[in-house]
Design a protein around this motif. Structure first.
Motif, PDB file in Angstrom:
ATOM      1  N   ALA A 160      -5.483   1.382  -1.043  1.00 45.11           N
ATOM      2  CA  ALA A 160      -5.547   1.852   0.347  1.00 45.11           C
ATOM      3  C   ALA A 160      -6.810   1.366   1.056  1.00 45.11           C
ATOM      4  O   ALA A 160      -6.874   1.406   2.281  1.00 45.11           O
ATOM      5  CB  ALA A 160      -5.471   3.370   0.387  1.00 45.11           C
TER       6      ALA A 160
ATOM      7  N   ALA B  85      -2.876   8.374   3.764  1.00 45.30           N
ATOM      8  CA  ALA B  85      -3.723   8.035   2.610  1.00 45.30           C
ATOM      9  C   ALA B  85      -4.953   8.932   2.565  1.00 45.30           C
ATOM     10  O   ALA B  85      -5.361   9.387   1.490  1.00 45.30           O
ATOM     11  CB  ALA B  85      -4.121   6.565   2.671  1.00 45.30           C
TER      12      ALA B  85
ATOM     13  N   SER C 258       2.219   2.053  -3.277  1.00 45.15           N
ATOM     14  CA  SER C 258       1.137   2.206  -4.271  1.00 45.15           C
ATOM     15  C   SER C 258       0.993   0.987  -5.179  1.00 45.15           C
ATOM     16  O   SER C 258       0.600   1.106  -6.337  1.00 45.15           O
ATOM     17  CB  SER C 258       1.366   3.463  -5.117  1.00 45.15           C
ATOM     18  OG  SER C 258       1.396   4.599  -4.300  1.00 45.15           O
TER      19      SER C 258
ATOM     20  N   ILE D  81       0.848  -1.205   0.000  1.00 45.05           N
ATOM     21  CA  ILE D  81       0.000   0.000   0.000  1.00 45.05           C
ATOM     22  C   ILE D  81       0.879   1.249   0.000  1.00 45.05           C
ATOM     23  O   ILE D  81       0.643   2.196  -0.755  1.00 45.05           O
ATOM     24  CB  ILE D  81      -0.956  -0.001   1.212  1.00 45.05           C
ATOM     25  CG1 ILE D  81      -2.010  -1.096   1.044  1.00 45.05           C
ATOM     26  CG2 ILE D  81      -1.619   1.365   1.379  1.00 45.05           C
ATOM     27  CD1 ILE D  81      -2.812  -1.368   2.303  1.00 45.05           C
ATOM     28  N   GLN D  82       1.916   1.243   0.831  1.00 43.40           N
ATOM     29  CA  GLN D  82       2.797   2.402   0.915  1.00 43.40           C
ATOM     30  C   GLN D  82       3.518   2.672  -0.413  1.00 43.40           C
ATOM     31  O   GLN D  82       3.805   3.812  -0.747  1.00 43.40           O
ATOM     32  CB  GLN D  82       3.833   2.198   2.024  1.00 43.40           C
ATOM     33  CG  GLN D  82       3.231   2.228   3.401  1.00 43.40           C
ATOM     34  CD  GLN D  82       4.210   1.796   4.476  1.00 43.40           C
ATOM     35  OE1 GLN D  82       5.151   1.051   4.215  1.00 43.40           O
ATOM     36  NE2 GLN D  82       3.973   2.264   5.696  1.00 43.40           N
TER      37      GLN D  82
ATOM     38  N   LEU E  25      -6.581  -0.920   4.199  1.00 42.96           N
ATOM     39  CA  LEU E  25      -6.078  -0.453   5.500  1.00 42.96           C
ATOM     40  C   LEU E  25      -6.963  -0.829   6.687  1.00 42.96           C
ATOM     41  O   LEU E  25      -6.437  -1.262   7.720  1.00 42.96           O
ATOM     42  CB  LEU E  25      -5.829   1.051   5.461  1.00 42.96           C
ATOM     43  CG  LEU E  25      -4.563   1.458   4.711  1.00 42.96           C
ATOM     44  CD1 LEU E  25      -4.523   2.959   4.490  1.00 42.96           C
ATOM     45  CD2 LEU E  25      -3.336   0.982   5.466  1.00 42.96           C
TER      46      LEU E  25
ATOM     47  N   THR F 136      -0.127   5.439   8.204  1.00 44.26           N
ATOM     48  CA  THR F 136      -0.321   5.210   6.769  1.00 44.26           C
ATOM     49  C   THR F 136      -1.758   5.545   6.376  1.00 44.26           C
ATOM     50  O   THR F 136      -2.004   6.168   5.333  1.00 44.26           O
ATOM     51  CB  THR F 136       0.031   3.760   6.391  1.00 44.26           C
ATOM     52  OG1 THR F 136       1.402   3.519   6.724  1.00 44.26           O
ATOM     53  CG2 THR F 136      -0.175   3.505   4.912  1.00 44.26           C
TER      54      THR F 136
END
Length: 151
Positions: free
Chosen positions: A84, A146, A80, A77-78, A87, A142
Motif C-alpha cells: 500500500a 488501507a 494485496s 494493491i487492492q 498509493l 483505496t
C-alpha cells in the motif's frame, strides 16, 4: 479491500483503451465540409507523421502508459499483491493523466477561438475524462481503506 472498488478498477482496464480509440473531437476546415474525428491514437499518429516525436512520447506516456500502469498497480494493491506504500505515487500519476484532459480542452478552446474551422467535442473526451476522474476517486478511496485497515 471492498469488492466494488476492485470491480470499478478492473472496468477501467477495459474503458481506458476504449477511450483511446473514441473520438475526442470532430474538426473540419470549413463548416460546409464534413468533420474528421480525432482520437488520442489518431492524434498520436498525426504527431508521428509530422515528426513530433517528443510530443508523441509525452502524450503516450501520460495518456496511455501512466493510466494503465496506475490501474494495474492499484488492482495489485487492492488484491494485496503489492504494498500500500505505492498509493501516494499512484495518486501523483493520476493527477498527471488529468493534465491530458486539460490540454485537450485547451486545444479545443484554441481551435474554436481561431474561427477558421469548426470543432466539436465528442463522446470520447467525456469517456476519457470520466476514466481519469474515476481512477482518481478509486485511488483516494483505496488509500482511505488501507489507512483504516492499518489503524
Amino acid at each position: 479491500m471492498h469488492k466494488a472498488l476492485i470491480a470499478a478498477n478492473l472496468c477501467l482496464l477495459v474503458l481506458f483503451p476504449v477511450s483511446w480509440f473514441a473520438p475526442l473531437m470532430r474538426a473540419g476546415l470549413l463548416p460546409l465540409f464534413g468533420l474528421s474525428e480525432i482520437s488520442i491514437l489518431s492524434g498520436l499518429g498525426s504527431l508521428a507523421e509530422d515528426g513530433e516525436w517528443a510530443l508523441v512520447a509525452i502524450v503516450a506516456l501520460f495518456a496511455l502508459v501512466s493510466p494503465m500502469v496506475k490501474t494495474i498497480c492499484l488492482t495489485l494493491i487492492q488484491l494485496s499483491k503489492a504494498p500500500a506504500r505505492l498509493l501516494p505515487a499512484l495518486e501523483i500519476a493520476g493527477k498527471l493523466a488529468m493534465a491530458d484532459v486539460f490540454l485537450i480542452a485547451v486545444y479545443i478552446t484554441l481551435a474554436k477561438g481561431l474561427a477558421v474551422g469548426r470543432v466539436e467535442t465528442a463522446w470520447g473526451l467525456w469517456l476519457f475524462t470520466a476514466c481519469v476522474l474515476t481512477s482518481l476517486a478509486i485511488s483516494m478511496l483505496t488509500a482511505r481503506a488501507a489507512k483504516a485497515a492499518r489503524g
